[in-house]
Design an enzyme around this catalytic site. Sequence first.
Site, PDB file in Angstrom:
ATOM      1  N   TYR A  33      -7.093   0.725   3.077  1.00  0.00           N
ATOM      2  CA  TYR A  33      -8.191   0.304   2.731  1.00  0.00           C
ATOM      3  C   TYR A  33      -7.836  -0.857   1.756  1.00  0.00           C
ATOM      4  CZ  TYR A  33      -6.658   2.640  -1.856  1.00  0.00           C
ATOM      5  OH  TYR A  33      -5.853   3.050  -2.937  1.00  0.00           O
ATOM      6  N   LYS A 148      -1.404  -0.226   1.801  1.00  0.00           N
ATOM      7  CA  LYS A 148      -2.339   0.185   0.882  1.00  0.00           C
ATOM      8  C   LYS A 148      -2.899   1.346   1.743  1.00  0.00           C
ATOM      9  CE  LYS A 148      -5.904  -1.042  -2.535  1.00  0.00           C
ATOM     10  NZ  LYS A 148      -5.580  -0.243  -3.482  1.00  0.00           N
ATOM     11  N   GLU A 180       5.047   2.026 -10.848  1.00  0.00           N
ATOM     12  CA  GLU A 180       3.734   1.641 -11.294  1.00  0.00           C
ATOM     13  C   GLU A 180       2.703   2.897 -11.766  1.00  0.00           C
ATOM     14  OE1 GLU A 180       1.649   0.131  -7.820  1.00  0.00           O
ATOM     15  OE2 GLU A 180       2.519   1.375  -6.521  1.00  0.00           O
ATOM     16  N   LEU A 205       2.764  -1.103  -4.773  1.00  0.00           N
ATOM     17  CA  LEU A 205       1.433  -1.789  -4.285  1.00  0.00           C
ATOM     18  C   LEU A 205       1.505  -3.207  -4.826  1.00  0.00           C
ATOM     19  CD1 LEU A 205      -0.845  -1.872  -2.081  1.00  0.00           C
ATOM     20  CD2 LEU A 205      -2.347  -1.593  -3.868  1.00  0.00           C
TER      21      LEU A 205
HETATM   22  N1  PDD Z   1      -6.051   0.478  -6.734  1.00  0.00           N
HETATM   23  N2  PDD Z   1      -0.871   0.039  -7.544  1.00  0.00           N
HETATM   24  C1  PDD Z   1      -1.814   1.010  -6.942  1.00  0.00           C
HETATM   25  C2  PDD Z   1      -1.036   2.055  -6.361  1.00  0.00           C
HETATM   26  C3  PDD Z   1      -3.148   0.940  -6.739  1.00  0.00           C
HETATM   27  O1  PDD Z   1      -3.599   1.768  -6.149  1.00  0.00           O
HETATM   28  C4  PDD Z   1      -3.904  -0.232  -7.078  1.00  0.00           C
HETATM   29  C5  PDD Z   1      -5.106  -0.635  -6.957  1.00  0.00           C
HETATM   30  C6  PDD Z   1      -3.187  -1.280  -7.698  1.00  0.00           C
HETATM   31  C7  PDD Z   1      -3.546  -2.720  -8.282  1.00  0.00           C
HETATM   32  O2  PDD Z   1      -3.885  -3.390  -7.045  1.00  0.00           O
HETATM   33  P1  PDD Z   1      -4.998  -4.526  -7.272  1.00  0.00           P
HETATM   34  O3  PDD Z   1      -4.673  -5.197  -8.535  1.00  0.00           O
HETATM   35  O4  PDD Z   1      -4.991  -5.397  -5.886  1.00  0.00           O
HETATM   36  O5  PDD Z   1      -6.317  -3.822  -7.552  1.00  0.00           O
HETATM   37  C8  PDD Z   1      -1.694  -1.137  -7.796  1.00  0.00           C
HETATM   38  C9  PDD Z   1      -7.322   0.538  -6.266  1.00  0.00           C
HETATM   39  C10 PDD Z   1      -8.149  -0.280  -7.332  1.00  0.00           C
HETATM   40  C11 PDD Z   1      -8.125   1.621  -5.965  1.00  0.00           C
HETATM   41  O6  PDD Z   1      -7.180   2.512  -5.389  1.00  0.00           O
HETATM   42  O7  PDD Z   1      -9.092   1.985  -6.360  1.00  0.00           O
END
Ligand code: PDD
Length: 283
Positions: A33, A148, A180, A205
């Site tokens: 996703y 992801k 994280e 991620l």
């Molecule tokens: N999640 N690390 C993890 C495990 C995440 O699920 C996310 C983002 C990030 C930050 O990624 P980005 O800056 O590209 O949004 C880091 C999204 C927002 C979610 O699952 O809703």
Amino acid sequence: MHRISFVNGEFVTHEKAFVHIDDRGFLFADAVYEVILYYKNRLIDFDLHIARLRKSLQLIKINNFDVSDAKIKEIILELFAQNNLNTGSIYLQITRGNSPRNLTLPKNIEPTFIATVSPVKSSLTEETLVSIKVMTDIDMRWSNCNIKSVGLLASLLAKQKAIDLGFSDTVMVRDGFITEGTFSNLFIVDQNSTLITRGLDNYILGGITRERLLKLAQLNNICVEEREFSVDELYNAREAFLTSSTIGIVPISSVNDKTIGDGQIGNIVTKLLKLYLDFISMD
Ligand code: PDD
């Protein structure tokens, strides 16, 4: 007005946005996703998100998703228009497709592609920072966190544990080093005002917000280090904060009830929010 979502080539009312019980996303989390911020009628860092989506697809061997970048963008913009939203987030999911439950990867099935938009409420829409208290816990996820993947049960349970214990979120720890947040990346600012975040590896991620903030920091003479850091370094940080496309930037006031810095929102995080808001306002 009806909420509209997108399922396999069609815009449908949200109540009718279904996939089949044989969908491998449903059966196995055999799916990836993306979540992208749409801010004041602009799609933020679309190219970086799509590159990460294509990388995730490649890593789980979905090789026949043939919707072009331009078509994906068109669908997203159409969804925001149909839902009458000028700021929000878009959730995209691609599964391997439908097939009777089969433990080998079926060939020649059509991937499922869904998209749906939601409002966001974060530092990006409020344009102010509100800090949170977090706890640490062992990172129970698999070793492919760079994908992801929609297989998010370990992250959901880690976040829920934090909430049940009176915190807002969990910061995860693997082999003594911070990875994280459950759905976000983590930065600290050390006593020398250096901005530190874990380097890219298979245990985090590669966040797009993380990448953008690192670039903005470097352009604005903030010293940056990408490296592993320990729980003690987090405790001793002057500032700490989480980042993602939907939450924006969220300062951390305490970790396991130990106050970070003076417990107030710090200078660097405040500066970074300003830089980031400027960036997404003129992307
Ligand atoms: N999640 N690390 C993890 C495990 C995440 O699920 C996310 C983002 C990030 C930050 O990624 P980005 O800056 O590209 O949004 C880091 C999204 C927002 C979610 O699952 O809703």
